[in-house]
Design a protein around this motif. Structure first.
Motif, PDB file in Angstrom:
ATOM      1  N   ARG A 105     -27.348  -9.785   8.507  1.00  0.00           N
ATOM      2  CA  ARG A 105     -26.043  -9.175   8.738  1.00  0.00           C
ATOM      3  C   ARG A 105     -25.561  -8.483   7.474  1.00  0.00           C
ATOM      4  O   ARG A 105     -25.900  -8.878   6.349  1.00  0.00           O
ATOM      5  N   ALA A 106     -24.733  -7.460   7.663  1.00  0.00           N
ATOM      6  CA  ALA A 106     -24.177  -6.712   6.534  1.00  0.00           C
ATOM      7  C   ALA A 106     -22.881  -6.065   6.983  1.00  0.00           C
ATOM      8  O   ALA A 106     -22.693  -5.762   8.178  1.00  0.00           O
ATOM      9  N   SER A 107     -21.970  -5.859   6.041  1.00  0.00           N
ATOM     10  CA  SER A 107     -20.709  -5.199   6.377  1.00  0.00           C
ATOM     11  C   SER A 107     -20.154  -4.492   5.150  1.00  0.00           C
ATOM     12  O   SER A 107     -20.453  -4.847   4.004  1.00  0.00           O
ATOM     13  N   TYR A 108     -19.365  -3.479   5.432  1.00  0.00           N
ATOM     14  CA  TYR A 108     -18.609  -2.769   4.391  1.00  0.00           C
ATOM     15  C   TYR A 108     -17.176  -2.634   4.876  1.00  0.00           C
ATOM     16  O   TYR A 108     -16.935  -2.260   6.040  1.00  0.00           O
ATOM     17  N   SER A 109     -16.206  -2.930   3.999  1.00  0.00           N
ATOM     18  CA  SER A 109     -14.795  -2.835   4.365  1.00  0.00           C
ATOM     19  C   SER A 109     -14.023  -2.099   3.289  1.00  0.00           C
ATOM     20  O   SER A 109     -14.229  -2.336   2.091  1.00  0.00           O
ATOM     21  N   ARG A 110     -13.163  -1.203   3.702  1.00  0.00           N
ATOM     22  CA  ARG A 110     -12.145  -0.638   2.819  1.00  0.00           C
ATOM     23  C   ARG A 110     -10.828  -1.309   3.205  1.00  0.00           C
ATOM     24  O   ARG A 110     -10.383  -1.201   4.345  1.00  0.00           O
ATOM     25  N   ALA A 111     -10.248  -2.026   2.263  1.00  0.00           N
ATOM     26  CA  ALA A 111      -9.003  -2.746   2.507  1.00  0.00           C
ATOM     27  C   ALA A 111      -7.924  -2.235   1.568  1.00  0.00           C
ATOM     28  O   ALA A 111      -8.218  -1.660   0.510  1.00  0.00           O
ATOM     29  N   VAL A 112      -6.680  -2.427   1.951  1.00  0.00           N
ATOM     30  CA  VAL A 112      -5.554  -2.029   1.114  1.00  0.00           C
ATOM     31  C   VAL A 112      -4.548  -3.175   1.048  1.00  0.00           C
ATOM     32  O   VAL A 112      -4.529  -4.062   1.893  1.00  0.00           O
ATOM     33  N   ARG A 113      -3.738  -3.127   0.014  1.00  0.00           N
ATOM     34  CA  ARG A 113      -2.581  -4.014  -0.062  1.00  0.00           C
ATOM     35  C   ARG A 113      -1.414  -3.210  -0.584  1.00  0.00           C
ATOM     36  O   ARG A 113      -1.408  -2.754  -1.731  1.00  0.00           O
ATOM     37  N   ALA A 114      -0.431  -3.006   0.269  1.00  0.00           N
ATOM     38  CA  ALA A 114       0.771  -2.294  -0.144  1.00  0.00           C
ATOM     39  C   ALA A 114       1.640  -3.216  -0.994  1.00  0.00           C
ATOM     40  O   ALA A 114       1.635  -4.428  -0.807  1.00  0.00           O
ATOM     41  N   PRO A 115       2.389  -2.662  -1.943  1.00  0.00           N
ATOM     42  CA  PRO A 115       3.263  -3.524  -2.754  1.00  0.00           C
ATOM     43  C   PRO A 115       4.291  -4.220  -1.871  1.00  0.00           C
ATOM     44  O   PRO A 115       4.847  -3.626  -0.948  1.00  0.00           O
ATOM     45  N   ASN A 116       4.512  -5.499  -2.156  1.00  0.00           N
ATOM     46  CA  ASN A 116       5.487  -6.241  -1.369  1.00  0.00           C
ATOM     47  C   ASN A 116       6.873  -6.157  -2.002  1.00  0.00           C
ATOM     48  O   ASN A 116       7.061  -5.543  -3.060  1.00  0.00           O
ATOM     49  N   VAL A 117       7.828  -6.791  -1.348  1.00  0.00           N
ATOM     50  CA  VAL A 117       9.220  -6.658  -1.762  1.00  0.00           C
ATOM     51  C   VAL A 117       9.436  -7.176  -3.181  1.00  0.00           C
ATOM     52  O   VAL A 117      10.160  -6.562  -3.984  1.00  0.00           O
ATOM     53  N   LEU A 118       8.824  -8.315  -3.514  1.00  0.00           N
ATOM     54  CA  LEU A 118       8.996  -8.855  -4.860  1.00  0.00           C
ATOM     55  C   LEU A 118       8.459  -7.899  -5.910  1.00  0.00           C
ATOM     56  O   LEU A 118       9.089  -7.675  -6.951  1.00  0.00           O
ATOM     57  N   GLU A 119       7.284  -7.347  -5.657  1.00  0.00           N
ATOM     58  CA  GLU A 119       6.672  -6.447  -6.637  1.00  0.00           C
ATOM     59  C   GLU A 119       7.457  -5.151  -6.778  1.00  0.00           C
ATOM     60  O   GLU A 119       7.485  -4.551  -7.851  1.00  0.00           O
ATOM     61  N   LEU A 120       8.101  -4.724  -5.700  1.00  0.00           N
ATOM     62  CA  LEU A 120       8.866  -3.482  -5.749  1.00  0.00           C
ATOM     63  C   LEU A 120      10.237  -3.667  -6.401  1.00  0.00           C
ATOM     64  O   LEU A 120      10.659  -2.837  -7.216  1.00  0.00           O
ATOM     65  N   PHE A 121      10.931  -4.736  -6.041  1.00  0.00           N
ATOM     66  CA  PHE A 121      12.357  -4.799  -6.342  1.00  0.00           C
ATOM     67  C   PHE A 121      12.795  -5.959  -7.223  1.00  0.00           C
ATOM     68  O   PHE A 121      13.985  -6.083  -7.513  1.00  0.00           O
ATOM     69  N   ALA A 122      11.886  -6.840  -7.645  1.00  0.00           N
ATOM     70  CA  ALA A 122      12.298  -7.976  -8.471  1.00  0.00           C
ATOM     71  C   ALA A 122      13.001  -7.496  -9.739  1.00  0.00           C
ATOM     72  O   ALA A 122      12.535  -6.572 -10.414  1.00  0.00           O
ATOM     73  N   ALA A 123      14.142  -8.109 -10.023  1.00  0.00           N
ATOM     74  CA  ALA A 123      14.898  -7.725 -11.214  1.00  0.00           C
ATOM     75  C   ALA A 123      14.134  -8.095 -12.472  1.00  0.00           C
ATOM     76  O   ALA A 123      13.365  -9.055 -12.497  1.00  0.00           O
ATOM     77  N   GLN A 124      14.340  -7.335 -13.506  1.00  0.00           N
ATOM     78  CA  GLN A 124      13.678  -7.609 -14.774  1.00  0.00           C
ATOM     79  C   GLN A 124      14.406  -8.737 -15.497  1.00  0.00           C
ATOM     80  O   GLN A 124      15.640  -8.753 -15.570  1.00  0.00           O
ATOM     81  N   GLY A 125      13.630  -9.682 -16.004  1.00  0.00           N
ATOM     82  CA  GLY A 125      14.223 -10.812 -16.689  1.00  0.00           C
ATOM     83  C   GLY A 125      13.225 -11.510 -17.577  1.00  0.00           C
ATOM     84  O   GLY A 125      12.018 -11.236 -17.543  1.00  0.00           O
ATOM     85  N   PHE A 126      13.722 -12.417 -18.401  1.00  0.00           N
ATOM     86  CA  PHE A 126      12.890 -13.110 -19.369  1.00  0.00           C
ATOM     87  C   PHE A 126      12.128 -14.267 -18.722  1.00  0.00           C
ATOM     88  O   PHE A 126      12.594 -14.894 -17.773  1.00  0.00           O
ATOM     89  N   GLY A 127      10.957 -14.533 -19.260  1.00  0.00           N
ATOM     90  CA  GLY A 127      10.149 -15.682 -18.893  1.00  0.00           C
ATOM     91  C   GLY A 127       9.291 -16.080 -20.084  1.00  0.00           C
ATOM     92  O   GLY A 127       9.469 -15.571 -21.191  1.00  0.00           O
ATOM     93  N   LEU A 128       8.346 -16.976 -19.857  1.00  0.00           N
ATOM     94  CA  LEU A 128       7.499 -17.493 -20.916  1.00  0.00           C
ATOM     95  C   LEU A 128       6.040 -17.193 -20.630  1.00  0.00           C
ATOM     96  O   LEU A 128       5.629 -17.066 -19.491  1.00  0.00           O
TER      97      LEU A 128
END
Length: 989
Positions: A645-668
């Motif tokens: 068996r063999a397969s080829y796939s083209r997949a995508v991942r659209a940016p989600n809400v957190l990645e698009l709109f998360a506010a900028q803030g401090f972390g460690l």
């Protein structure tokens, strides 16, 4: 708050009960014809919408069953999934520092955001306003029939997010009667660690001078008790056309403290020259009873006589490990119902209702003053004459001047920081399916899910109040906050940390504040699909027994995420937060059209026992982008014993809400080797004076120990980016499945996988940014380094910018091996002793590359067999497997033994090679052995008992674990808590 939760539980129960009553009240229809004895019901296989009569697929699928849950004694389904070598844990019950309270899975270690989780082939929504991955806590383990794990991209079939693969939970739905399942388990561990680093000896040594913080636990401990009970009730209509399964369950797990394991009872650090073969018990400069410093000329702690004495890190650094949770406590209530009713051959109604109430507490070391205030007034009445004389001149004291002064002190009196997390989740699927006309079927479904978060962070200090409580003046001989005098804060209470025992309850009541976050996620999905068999139209290969099959349809999905934080959270006023937690609101909509085709090419031909090809395509329209995904697969069996068996796939991942709109803030972020511009730590890389001054380090501070965080944690600023593009990936798989006729009941599959992700939605990484700047002289990376006035990245205003962008990519490849063999012991000449079953699943990891996209020498790194560096993080063993043998005795007793293996890993990456000269240069290969037995006591009652990690193997330890692991190791991968013993019973009525 709990009253509201109780009302919502009651409402959910009422809804489920009402649906159940409607199903029971459905009118009886004429009984359908009994199925033909040799008829094979078609099923839907993960990775395709087209029903077929077997589990043969062109893409590799690994399967575990509900029996595996019983054999391993798990009460959390993520613990079962992460035993598979394809899966890596992300968030789970062993995470405390940075816990979201969810349980997620990361296939191929490509990230939980790139792993799509399904229930019966339908996607789950965001698990939390703080985590975009599905929460496995929502899945009742005892209702799982099997779990199918599909390797590689499946976006053409299921839409965005299926880049690493798919985890599909198939639930039990056909059941008659009442079943009660109950289980109890606990951890038992012998504290006799004798591994690398001799950490026990170091704890004893430190305990001689600081007995309150450094002590060995009892030699034998039992803790982490777990309890779960599930009630299931199933009925079918007399005509067999309808069924309903309803369930309710309760689960409770106790906490495990790091103080109760000898290898985590102190936070280990690199050894010192005097003890080169023994880990040092490190700790935080934010200590108890405190460190008082200007980071230049003095560093003091205090004694009981209100005197400053020299601060000595080896004696006074705070041991922040013991109070951290190794396993978080949790409590879960769950209930739901699965139902169907065949109205006629053209319409079968179906529904799924699931409700889950989950709560957990993540506890880490106490909050306090993390060097927040930068000055103190020299006439402060809390200072003794000796103390003020050491930090101020007589003239400054007389004038009441302020001088540079930082306080690092733990709020030991108030206890550990506790992040109390509660999630209520609802999921509902309703739909119709049935026959359109001969050879054509439809499936139309609407799906809604909601997750509500209620979060309260306790025992943290307010930075604002802390500053006021240490700014104290003398009013008639009474130490009084200046803010009380000027009226800006009449409630202020002085925080007397300048002598042992000076902190009052009134001061704690003023300083400690709760931090509150609420939020929710919702997902709405409407899907309409049609499947058809084109054999009747003559669309068929002349060599095949059946013709082409197709599926096509359309889908609309809307994901919403929103959270609100109180003013203290949003402003970063929590002293122990590392930065603000800012609310977010956003949504993403997508409309898809999709199609699939399967074409058998040959059946029972001289040149082919069977052969087929398949393809899938999906077009997706988002608000700002359009994507196209597709898949091609083929399988060929020259003989019945072997299928390729063999397969080829083209997949995508659209940016989600957190990645698009998360506010900028401090972390460690973590660097266990220190700031490149600070004092040398072992053989770690050091930047030049010119490089450091160019990025904001004062020349006088170059090489200073003050630049190195004692806890190994530094500031970064993170956040979303609305201009992100979609990720794209290409997945290749090929392999074979063998079922040799000369060895009946044996099967083996070997599959190669290669996944390449481009335009990765991620960040360069704060630690990587330092490497790119100081190792490769990358100007853009240097521009993202923002040092404070003293040059520090961990005190004051210093930070590294680490925002989400589309960077280079990820790549992984390797080989999966699955094998099974069942043998009757009579075939081996052993009469009357039953059967043996063998099962094996293993993964050889060939590559795990990350590319920051900068085009520099440090841009691409491979992490196979490595861990701990800025590039590699958690361990990535080259080989992992799980092997099981089960003896099915003739006396209604089955006994299973399981061997779990993880190969050794080295500190470093392909950029550095194995880094020598460290006690944790290599984490040894780990082998765990589990035993279990189940006994069919009567026709209706069965019992099970088991021990996981029979030999109580200690985990490998590392200084590099930091916040990526927990308790000096990586409990997401290794068994860190000792033996797990369990007993369970299932009764059917």
């Amino acid at each position: 708050m709990r009253t509201q939760f109780t009302r919502q539980r009651l409402m959910a129960t009422t809804i489920i009960t009402g649906v159940a009553m409607m199903a029971f009240a459905a009118p009886a229809m004429a009984q359908s014809q009994e199925p033909v004895a040799d008829e094979v019901a078609e099923i839907v296989v993960t990775g395709s919408r087209i029903p077929q009569a077997n589990l043969v697929t062109t893409s590799p699928v690994t399967q575990v069953t509900g029996e595996d849950i019983d054999v391993q004694g798990v009460t959390r389904v993520e613990d079962l999934i992460t035993q598979l070598p394809q899966a890596f844990a992300s968030q789970n019950s062993t995470v405390s520092n940075g816990a979201s309270g969810t349980a997620t899975v990361s296939l191929r270690n490509l990230g939980s955001s790139r792993t799509l989780v399904l229930i019966d082939g339908r996607r789950m929504g965001y698990g939390s306003p703080n985590d975009d991955a599905a929460d496995l806590n929502q899945i009742p383990g005892q209702l799982v029939e099997r779990v199918e794990v599909l390797t590689g991209g499946a976006s053409a079939v299921y839409g965005s997010d299926a880049i690493a693969g798919v985890v599909n939970f198939i639930m039990k739905k056909e059941f008659e009667g009442i079943q009660i399942d109950a289980q109890y388990g606990f951890y038992q561990h012998n504290n006799d660690y004798d591994g690398v680093g001799n950490v026990r000896a170091e704890i004893v040594r430190r305990g001689q001078t600081n007995a309150s913080q450094f002590k060995l636990p009892d030699d034998n401990v039992s803790d982490g008790e777990s309890r779960e009970i599930t009630l299931s009730m199933g009925v079918q209509t007399p005509d067999g056309k309808g069924s309903l399964l309803a369930y309710a369950g309760y689960r409770n797990n106790n906490e495990v403290l790091q103080a109760h394991r000898d290898y985590s009872a102190c936070t280990i650090a690199n050894p010192v020259a005097a003890r080169p073969t023994t880990y040092a018990c490190g700790g935080s400069g934010t200590s108890f009873p405190g460190q008082f410093t200007d980071f230049a000329t003095f560093a003091y702690t205090v004694n009981a006589n209100r005197e400053f004495v020299p601060y000595v890190g080896d004696l006074n650094a705070y041991n922040y490990g013991p109070i951290n949770y190794y396993q978080r406590p949790d409590e879960r209530y769950t209930m739901g119902a699965f139902g169907r009713y065949e109205i006629n051959e053209h319409a079968e109604a179906f529904a799924q209702l699931m409700f889950n109430d989950y709560s957990s507490v993540a506890q880490i070391a106490p909050s306090g003053s993390f060097f927040n205030a930068s000055t103190i007034n020299c006439d402060n009445p809390l200072l003794s004459a000796q103390q003020s004389g050491l930090i101020c001149t007589p003239a400054q004291i007389a004038a009441g001047d302020s001088v540079p002064f930082y306080i690092g002190r733990r709020n030991v009196e108030g206890g550990g920081r506790q992040d109390s997390l509660n999630y209520e989740s609802y999921r509902m699927v309703v739909g119709l399916r049935g026959l359109i006309t001969e050879g054509w079927n439809y499936d139309v479904a609407a799906q809604f899910s909601r997750v509500r978060l209620s979060r309260t962070y306790l025992n943290d200090f307010s930075v604002t109040r802390l500053t006021r409580a240490t700014d104290v003046v003398n009013v008639g001989g009474v130490p009084t906050c200046r803010s009380v005098v000027d009226g800006s804060d009449p409630n202020c209470v002085p925080y007397d940390v300048f002598t042992s025992g000076g902190v009052t309850q009134a001061a704690l009541d003023y300083l400690q504040i709760p931090l509150v976050q609420t939020g929710e996620t919702t997902q709405q999905v409407v899907t309409a699909a049609v499947t058809g068999d084109l054999t009747q139209y003559g669309i068929q290969s002349p060599w095949a027994a059946s013709g082409a099959k197709v599926a096509f349809g359309a889908e609309y999905r809307r994901d919403y995420l929103g959270s609100t934080t109180d003013a203290a959270f949003a402003s970063g006023d929590g002293a122990g937060q590392g930065g603000p937690t800012i609310g977010i609101t956003g949504s993403a909509d997508v409309t898809d059209v999709f199609a699939e085709v399967q074409l058998p090419l040959a059946d029972d031909q001289p040149w082919a026992y069977s052969a087929s090809i398949d393809a899938a395509y999906r077009h997706s329209e988002y608000a700002a982008i359009s994507t196209d995904t597709y898949k091609f697969g083929a399988d060929y069996a020259p003989v019945a014993d072997l299928r390729l068996r063999a397969s080829y796939s083209r997949a995508v991942r659209a940016p989600n809400v957190l990645e698009l709109f998360a506010a900028q803030g401090f972390g460690l972020f973590d660097i266990d080797s220190g700031d490149p511009c600070g004092a040398p730590v072992g053989t770690a890389f050091r930047a030049t004076l010119a490089q450091c001054t160019a990025t904001g380090v004062p020349a006088a501070q170059y090489g200073s120990a003050a630049l190195n965080s004692p806890a190994g944690q530094y500031n970064q600023i993170t956040g979303g980016n609305p201009n992100l593009g979609a990720e794209e990936s290409d997945t290749f798989t090929f392999g074979f499945v063998a079922t040799p006729s000369f060895l009946p009941r044996f099967n083996i599959s070997v599959d190669y996988f290669d996944i390449q992700v481009d335009g990765l939605i991620s960040s360069v990484g704060a630690a990587n940014t330092l490497d790119l700047c100081y190792r490769d002289n990358d100007a853009a990376a240097c521009g993202r380094i923002n040092r404070g006035p003293t040059g520090s990245l961990w005190v004051g205003e210093g930070f590294v910018e680490n925002l989400s962008i589309n960077i280079g990519g990820l790549k992984t490849s390797g080989i999966d091996v699955n094998a099974g063999y069942n043998v009757d012991l009579e075939d081996w000449g052993v009469m009357g002793w039953g059967q043996l079953g063998f099962a094996f699943v293993g993964t050889w990891l060939n590559s795990l590359e990350s590319d920051t996209g900068t085009g520099t020498a440090s841009a691409v790194s491979d992490c196979v067999g490595y861990y701990g560096s800025a590039q590699c993080g958690i361990p990535n063993p080259e080989w992992r497997h799980r092997a099981r043998v089960t003896w099915q005795s003739p006396w209604n007793v089955n006994v299973s033994g399981t061997w779990r293996h993880y190969s050794e890993v080295d500190y470093g990456s392909s950029l550095t090679g194995p880094v020598s000269g460290r006690l944790d240069s290599t984490l040894d290969a780990m082998n765990y052995f589990d035993l279990s037995a189940d006994w069919q006591v009567t026709d209706t009652v069965s019992a099970r008992v088991g021990i996981n990690n029979v030999f109580d193997s200690d985990p490998p330890l590392s200084v590099a674990a930091g916040t990526g692991g927990n308790g000096n190791t990586y409990p997401q991968l290794y068994d860190a808590l000792g033996r797990y013993m369990f007993v369970g019973v299932t009764a059917n009525f």
